[in-house]
Each structure stands twice: as structure tokens, then as C-alpha cells.
Write a protein that holds these residues in place. Sequence first.
Motif, PDB file in Angstrom:
ATOM      1  N   GLN A   1     -32.607  83.529  29.318  1.00  0.00           N
ATOM      2  CA  GLN A   1     -33.060  82.945  28.053  1.00  0.00           C
ATOM      3  C   GLN A   1     -32.484  83.712  26.876  1.00  0.00           C
ATOM      4  OE1 GLN A   1     -37.393  81.428  27.958  1.00  0.00           O
ATOM      5  NE2 GLN A   1     -37.304  82.902  29.629  1.00  0.00           N
ATOM      6  N   ARG A   2     -32.568  85.048  26.936  1.00  0.00           N
ATOM      7  CA  ARG A   2     -32.018  85.860  25.853  1.00  0.00           C
ATOM      8  C   ARG A   2     -30.504  85.616  25.739  1.00  0.00           C
ATOM      9  NH1 ARG A   2     -33.109  89.770  22.019  1.00  0.00           N
ATOM     10  NH2 ARG A   2     -35.083  88.690  22.333  1.00  0.00           N
ATOM     11  N   ALA A   3     -29.827  85.613  26.886  1.00  0.00           N
ATOM     12  CA  ALA A   3     -28.360  85.462  26.864  1.00  0.00           C
ATOM     13  C   ALA A   3     -27.955  84.123  26.258  1.00  0.00           C
ATOM     14  CB  ALA A   3     -27.805  85.596  28.284  1.00  0.00           C
ATOM     15  N   THR A   4     -28.652  83.051  26.620  1.00  0.00           N
ATOM     16  CA  THR A   4     -28.204  81.737  26.146  1.00  0.00           C
ATOM     17  C   THR A   4     -28.700  81.440  24.725  1.00  0.00           C
ATOM     18  OG1 THR A   4     -30.009  80.692  27.371  1.00  0.00           O
ATOM     19  CG2 THR A   4     -27.880  80.704  28.428  1.00  0.00           C
ATOM     20  N   ASP A   5     -29.853  82.017  24.340  1.00  0.00           N
ATOM     21  CA  ASP A   5     -30.322  81.824  22.958  1.00  0.00           C
ATOM     22  C   ASP A   5     -29.404  82.501  21.936  1.00  0.00           C
ATOM     23  OD1 ASP A   5     -32.495  80.459  23.810  1.00  0.00           O
ATOM     24  OD2 ASP A   5     -33.957  82.072  23.478  1.00  0.00           O
ATOM     25  N   THR A   6     -28.657  83.499  22.375  1.00  0.00           N
ATOM     26  CA  THR A   6     -27.889  84.311  21.422  1.00  0.00           C
ATOM     27  C   THR A   6     -26.376  84.174  21.623  1.00  0.00           C
ATOM     28  OG1 THR A   6     -28.189  86.177  22.933  1.00  0.00           O
ATOM     29  CG2 THR A   6     -29.723  86.044  21.094  1.00  0.00           C
ATOM     30  N   ILE A   7     -25.950  83.084  22.248  1.00  0.00           N
ATOM     31  CA  ILE A   7     -24.507  82.910  22.506  1.00  0.00           C
ATOM     32  C   ILE A   7     -23.703  83.005  21.206  1.00  0.00           C
ATOM     33  CG2 ILE A   7     -22.708  81.278  23.232  1.00  0.00           C
ATOM     34  CD1 ILE A   7     -24.677  80.211  25.319  1.00  0.00           C
ATOM     35  N   ASP A   8     -24.132  82.254  20.199  1.00  0.00           N
ATOM     36  CA  ASP A   8     -23.319  82.198  18.979  1.00  0.00           C
ATOM     37  C   ASP A   8     -23.224  83.558  18.296  1.00  0.00           C
ATOM     38  OD1 ASP A   8     -22.868  79.524  19.481  1.00  0.00           O
ATOM     39  OD2 ASP A   8     -24.552  78.854  18.245  1.00  0.00           O
ATOM     40  N   GLN A   9     -24.351  84.283  18.260  1.00  0.00           N
ATOM     41  CA  GLN A   9     -24.327  85.625  17.669  1.00  0.00           C
ATOM     42  C   GLN A   9     -23.425  86.557  18.485  1.00  0.00           C
ATOM     43  OE1 GLN A   9     -27.072  83.610  18.033  1.00  0.00           O
ATOM     44  NE2 GLN A   9     -28.902  84.730  17.371  1.00  0.00           N
ATOM     45  N   ARG A  10     -23.537  86.439  19.823  1.00  0.00           N
ATOM     46  CA  ARG A  10     -22.724  87.326  20.685  1.00  0.00           C
ATOM     47  C   ARG A  10     -21.235  87.056  20.466  1.00  0.00           C
ATOM     48  NH1 ARG A  10     -25.198  86.130  24.738  1.00  0.00           N
ATOM     49  NH2 ARG A  10     -26.664  87.847  24.523  1.00  0.00           N
ATOM     50  N   VAL A  11     -20.875  85.784  20.454  1.00  0.00           N
ATOM     51  CA  VAL A  11     -19.464  85.433  20.267  1.00  0.00           C
ATOM     52  C   VAL A  11     -18.992  85.928  18.898  1.00  0.00           C
ATOM     53  CG1 VAL A  11     -17.853  83.492  20.016  1.00  0.00           C
ATOM     54  CG2 VAL A  11     -19.553  83.472  21.865  1.00  0.00           C
ATOM     55  N   ALA A  12     -19.846  85.736  17.879  1.00  0.00           N
ATOM     56  CA  ALA A  12     -19.454  86.129  16.516  1.00  0.00           C
ATOM     57  C   ALA A  12     -19.312  87.647  16.398  1.00  0.00           C
ATOM     58  CB  ALA A  12     -20.486  85.613  15.512  1.00  0.00           C
ATOM     59  N   ARG A  13     -20.115  88.385  17.130  1.00  0.00           N
ATOM     60  CA  ARG A  13     -20.061  89.844  17.030  1.00  0.00           C
ATOM     61  C   ARG A  13     -18.924  90.430  17.876  1.00  0.00           C
ATOM     62  NH1 ARG A  13     -22.193  94.895  18.706  1.00  0.00           N
ATOM     63  NH2 ARG A  13     -22.606  94.141  20.805  1.00  0.00           N
ATOM     64  N   LEU A  14     -18.794  89.932  19.110  1.00  0.00           N
ATOM     65  CA  LEU A  14     -17.835  90.561  20.029  1.00  0.00           C
ATOM     66  C   LEU A  14     -16.390  90.130  19.801  1.00  0.00           C
ATOM     67  CD1 LEU A  14     -19.711  90.559  23.486  1.00  0.00           C
ATOM     68  CD2 LEU A  14     -19.425  92.457  21.880  1.00  0.00           C
ATOM     69  N   THR A  15     -16.188  88.884  19.353  1.00  0.00           N
ATOM     70  CA  THR A  15     -14.809  88.392  19.246  1.00  0.00           C
ATOM     71  C   THR A  15     -13.949  89.254  18.300  1.00  0.00           C
ATOM     72  OG1 THR A  15     -15.573  86.178  19.785  1.00  0.00           O
ATOM     73  CG2 THR A  15     -13.363  86.358  18.860  1.00  0.00           C
ATOM     74  N   PRO A  16     -14.426  89.587  17.098  1.00  0.00           N
ATOM     75  CA  PRO A  16     -13.583  90.442  16.252  1.00  0.00           C
ATOM     76  C   PRO A  16     -13.364  91.839  16.838  1.00  0.00           C
ATOM     77  CG  PRO A  16     -15.509  89.615  15.027  1.00  0.00           C
ATOM     78  CD  PRO A  16     -15.658  89.146  16.422  1.00  0.00           C
ATOM     79  N   MET A  17     -14.372  92.364  17.546  1.00  0.00           N
ATOM     80  CA  MET A  17     -14.194  93.669  18.200  1.00  0.00           C
ATOM     81  C   MET A  17     -13.106  93.580  19.259  1.00  0.00           C
ATOM     82  SD  MET A  17     -18.178  94.856  18.662  1.00  0.00           S
ATOM     83  CE  MET A  17     -17.876  95.911  20.067  1.00  0.00           C
TER      84      MET A  17
END
Length: 403
Positions: A257-273
Motif C-alpha cells: 500500500q505504501r509503495a503504490t500510494d507513493t509511486i509518483d513521489q518516488r519517481v519524482a524523487r529518484l529519477t533526477p538522482m
Amino acid sequence: MDNTVRKVYADNAATTAVSDEVLQAMLPFFKEVYGNPSSLYELGQQAKAPLEEARAATAACLGAKPNEIYFTSCGSESDNWAIKGAARAQRRKHGKPHIITSAFEHHAVLHTCQALEREGFTVTYLPVHKDGLVRVEELEAAITENTALVTIMYANNEIGTIQPIPEIGQVCKAHGVLFHTDAVQAIGNVHIDVKAQNIDMLSLSGHKIHAPKGVGALYIRSGVAVDNFMDGGAQERGRRAGTENVAEIVGLATAIQRATDTIDQRVARLTPMRDRLIDGVLKIERSRLNGSREHRLPGNVSFCFQGVEGESLLLMLDMKGISASSGSACTSGSLDPSHVLLSIGLPHEVAHGSLRLSFGDYNTEEDVDYILGVLPQIIDRLRNMSPLWDAIKTGSVNYDPYM
Ligand SMILES: *Cc1c(COP(=O)(O)O)cnc(C)c1O
């Protein structure tokens, strides 16, 4: 001078730490609510309700129905069950002995397919292109009237490339062929909807998304014939016996649930890194990124360095506090180059010098800085010790025209 070695865990594709949230959710089920969910008295029913809530929550994260979710002991079990169970049922019911997969699947899929070959199934191993992707046209061309099942991973664990899963689902549906995907690496990074994407079966695992090791799930679309996995009691609707691992199942549901609720935030944070890491590392001469830059998990990068031996690189990174991997955890310990890197056309000599860095929710920009600070020096040192480096540098040995 500061002598403390910074610790950077950059191997989240191998496993992740259990999150506090998951740990707290699991704790009551070890000592207080320890009843067997199959028992009729209150203590048993107290465990039954969270088990069914976990099933409903897991289903909701995938766009599935609760009665389409089966809890298993790991991602490997889910892969084995889906592929063997569906292939055997299809052959028995419809006389179809053909399976299509890709050359760079996880061993839980590849070795399962090889086991089925020994039972008389034929398996097509689709080629993977230089970009780390299969071609939907090649998949479609490989389908015959004997094809029972297509199994293609959602995202590759070693090089992080994301396959065109909705398109593959479409083709399988059009040809009336079952479609299984190993989504262990994709969960939490990609929006998955099994109905919209025409996925008949999907495997996932807890320990890649901050739940513990030893718990997984398999989605089986209702109506799909799959042989039962384990005979015994009536757990998992009689298809996978064994008293349920309630604590870890609750942990898995909390994590997904945590992983799928936060997909967009995760992608937005990790992609530039990730992209900053790629740009920094590719400044090292004769280095390459493995697989498409674009169709890639937000936290996964895989490189090869000519004139470097992967195992030595890992040891030197470890001395600097960096946990990373070369190939997959399953192949390390053997000196065979990764089947994934060979499948995308790398020569053995290049595949040997590979490095996978995989980031998760606990990594920071400072981790990227630190890696970019130490990696070039380590590569330099290893190359200076390598008898081959001079020949590579002067061009008298040339393994890969793209580096
Ligand atoms: C880790 C992994 C698996 C195996 O999952 P386990 O829970 O460790 O058995 C299968 N497929 C992929 C893509 C993985 O990354």
C-alpha cells in the motif's frame, strides 16, 4: 580528518530494509494475535480478519479482486506456481505445450522454464535488444496455436529496463494466450492495473518493497486454470496449503500500500538522482550504461567499465562503505558473467566489469555525491592494476565499439 566511512546501501534491487511502519503492523501477530486463522474461536478469527484485509488491500493496489490474490512464501514461489501451474493445466486441458519467455528473466522464471522443457514443453526465449527491451512484434510472431503461456518480466532486476507490458498484454489477449509477468521489481515504481493491462497472472515479493524476506503474492485472474501449488489444508482457497504467515502477510500488505500510494513521489524523487548518477559515472572513460536510459526504473542503474573486474570493484566499494552488486545476487559467487548482460549483446569481457546501483526510499542526494566521489578513483586504481588496460586504452584490444 574524518575517518568514519559513510555507509551507502545501493543494493535495493537485492533486498530492502523492513520499514518501521511494516514492523509495527506485524508485531501484534507474533505474540498477542497468534491464533490460527482457520480456527473458529475468537483468537483464530482475530487473525483471520487482518489476513483478509491484507488480501483486499493487496488486490486493490493491483486493480484485482481479493479472491484473485494468493499469498506465497516469496517471489520465486509465485513465479514457479504461475508458470508450472498454468503450463501444466494448459497442456492437459488444451494440448498446448509451448511457452514464450525472454532471455533475460530472473532465474526463478528461466530455471522454471528449463524444468518444464525437461517435462516435454518447448520454450521460446525471445531475444532482448541492446536497449534491454523485447520487441512486441517478435513476441507476436513467436505465438503459435500451441502456445499456452507468455511470461515476460515487468522490469528487469539487473539493468532496470521496463518492458512494454500493456502492449504485450494486448497481444496475448488478442491471441487467446495466457500472460504472466514477474513484477517483483516494478511494484512501487510503475502504475500497475492488471485488468487494464490484460495481465492474467502477476508475481510480487515483500522484501523488495520494505516488507520482510519470505513472503510474496501471486495474482491469478479468476477463471484462469492453474494447478494447485501445494496439497494439504484448505488455506488460500485450497490451492496453496500451509498455515498462513499472518504477520508477514500483514507486513506485505502494509508495504505494498505504501509503495503504490507513493509511486509518483518516488519517481519524482529518484529519477533526477538516478540521472545525475548516470551523467556523472559516464564521464569515466570506456564506461557504458546498460539498457535504455528512458524505459528504466527510477532507482536502478547498471554500468560496465572496460578493463575492470566486477568482483574487485564490489570489494573496493565495500571498503568505502558502499553496498552494490555486479550482476544479480543469485549469480554472484560464480564467475559466469550475467545472462542478462550477455542477452543484451555484451561480450563476456565487458559483462565481467559490471556494476548495479539500486536506490530506494532511504537513499539521498548525498549518497549520489559520495558514490560519484569515490567511484572514479576506484576504477582508476583497478585499471592501473589490470594487465589489459593499456591494450584497451591504445585500442589494440577492442571489445565493444560502443564504449
Ligand atoms: C528478487 C526477485 C525475485 C525473487 O523473489 P524472492 O522473494 O527473493 O524469491 C524474482 N524476480 C525478480 C525480478 C526479483 O528481483
